[in-house]
Scaffold this motif. Structure first.
Motif, PDB file in Angstrom:
ATOM      1  N   GLU A   1      36.849  67.730  70.373  1.00  0.00           N
ATOM      2  CA  GLU A   1      37.651  68.126  69.197  1.00  0.00           C
ATOM      3  C   GLU A   1      37.899  69.648  69.353  1.00  0.00           C
ATOM      4  O   GLU A   1      38.963  70.300  69.120  1.00  0.00           O
ATOM      5  CB  GLU A   1      37.222  67.808  68.062  1.00  0.00           C
ATOM      6  N   HIS A   2      36.924  70.390  69.533  1.00  0.00           N
ATOM      7  CA  HIS A   2      36.777  71.853  69.112  1.00  0.00           C
ATOM      8  C   HIS A   2      36.969  72.619  70.474  1.00  0.00           C
ATOM      9  O   HIS A   2      37.241  73.668  70.187  1.00  0.00           O
ATOM     10  CB  HIS A   2      35.627  72.209  68.467  1.00  0.00           C
TER      11      HIS A   2
ATOM     12  N   MET B   1      38.361  71.188  73.530  1.00  0.00           N
ATOM     13  CA  MET B   1      39.534  70.666  74.494  1.00  0.00           C
ATOM     14  C   MET B   1      40.760  70.794  73.331  1.00  0.00           C
ATOM     15  O   MET B   1      41.879  70.514  73.786  1.00  0.00           O
ATOM     16  CB  MET B   1      39.281  69.269  74.868  1.00  0.00           C
ATOM     17  N   GLY B   2      40.554  70.655  72.122  1.00  0.00           N
ATOM     18  CA  GLY B   2      41.531  70.733  71.046  1.00  0.00           C
ATOM     19  C   GLY B   2      42.340  69.430  70.734  1.00  0.00           C
ATOM     20  O   GLY B   2      43.599  69.337  70.597  1.00  0.00           O
ATOM     21  N   VAL B   3      41.513  68.300  71.117  1.00  0.00           N
ATOM     22  CA  VAL B   3      42.403  67.003  71.194  1.00  0.00           C
ATOM     23  C   VAL B   3      41.529  65.987  70.385  1.00  0.00           C
ATOM     24  O   VAL B   3      40.374  66.242  70.158  1.00  0.00           O
ATOM     25  CB  VAL B   3      42.663  66.377  72.459  1.00  0.00           C
TER      26      VAL B   3
END
Length: 82
Positions: free
Chosen positions: A59-60, A62-64
Motif C-alpha cells: 500500500e505505502h 507501491m501505492g496500490v
C-alpha cells in the motif's frame, strides 16, 4: 511508518513504543501502530504479522491496494510463502 510491538516482549517494554508514538504525535508525524497480542520480541513466525507488513509495504511503497483475503502459509523450512 509502521510501529509493531508484541505485548509480552521481554526485551523491550511496550511502554517504550508508546513513548516513541507520543513523541511522533507531539512532532505532528503520521504513523500506524500495531500491538500484537501474545508476541515476544521479534516476529516469531506470526503469519498475521507477516501479511500485515507485506500489505503495508504494498500500500505505502507501491501505492496500490493489497489483495483481499491473501493467505500466507509456511513452507517446509518454516519460511513464509504465498
Amino acid at each position: 511508518l509502521l510501529l509493531v510491538h508484541g505485548d509480552v516482549d521481554n526485551n523491550v517494554n511496550p511502554v517504550e513504543t508508546m513513548r516513541f508514538a507520543d513523541a511522533l504525535m507531539k512532532a505532528n508525524k503520521n504513523f500506524d501502530m500495531l500491538l500484537v497480542p501474545n508476541m515476544y520480541h521479534g516476529e516469531g513466525r506470526n503469519l498475521y504479522l507477516v501479511r500485515r507488513r507485506w500489505d503495508y509495504f504494498v500500500e505505502h511503497l507501491m501505492g496500490v491496494a493489497p489483495p483481499k483475503n491473501f493467505k500466507i502459509t509456511m513452507d517446509e523450512s518454516g519460511e513464509a510463502s504465498d
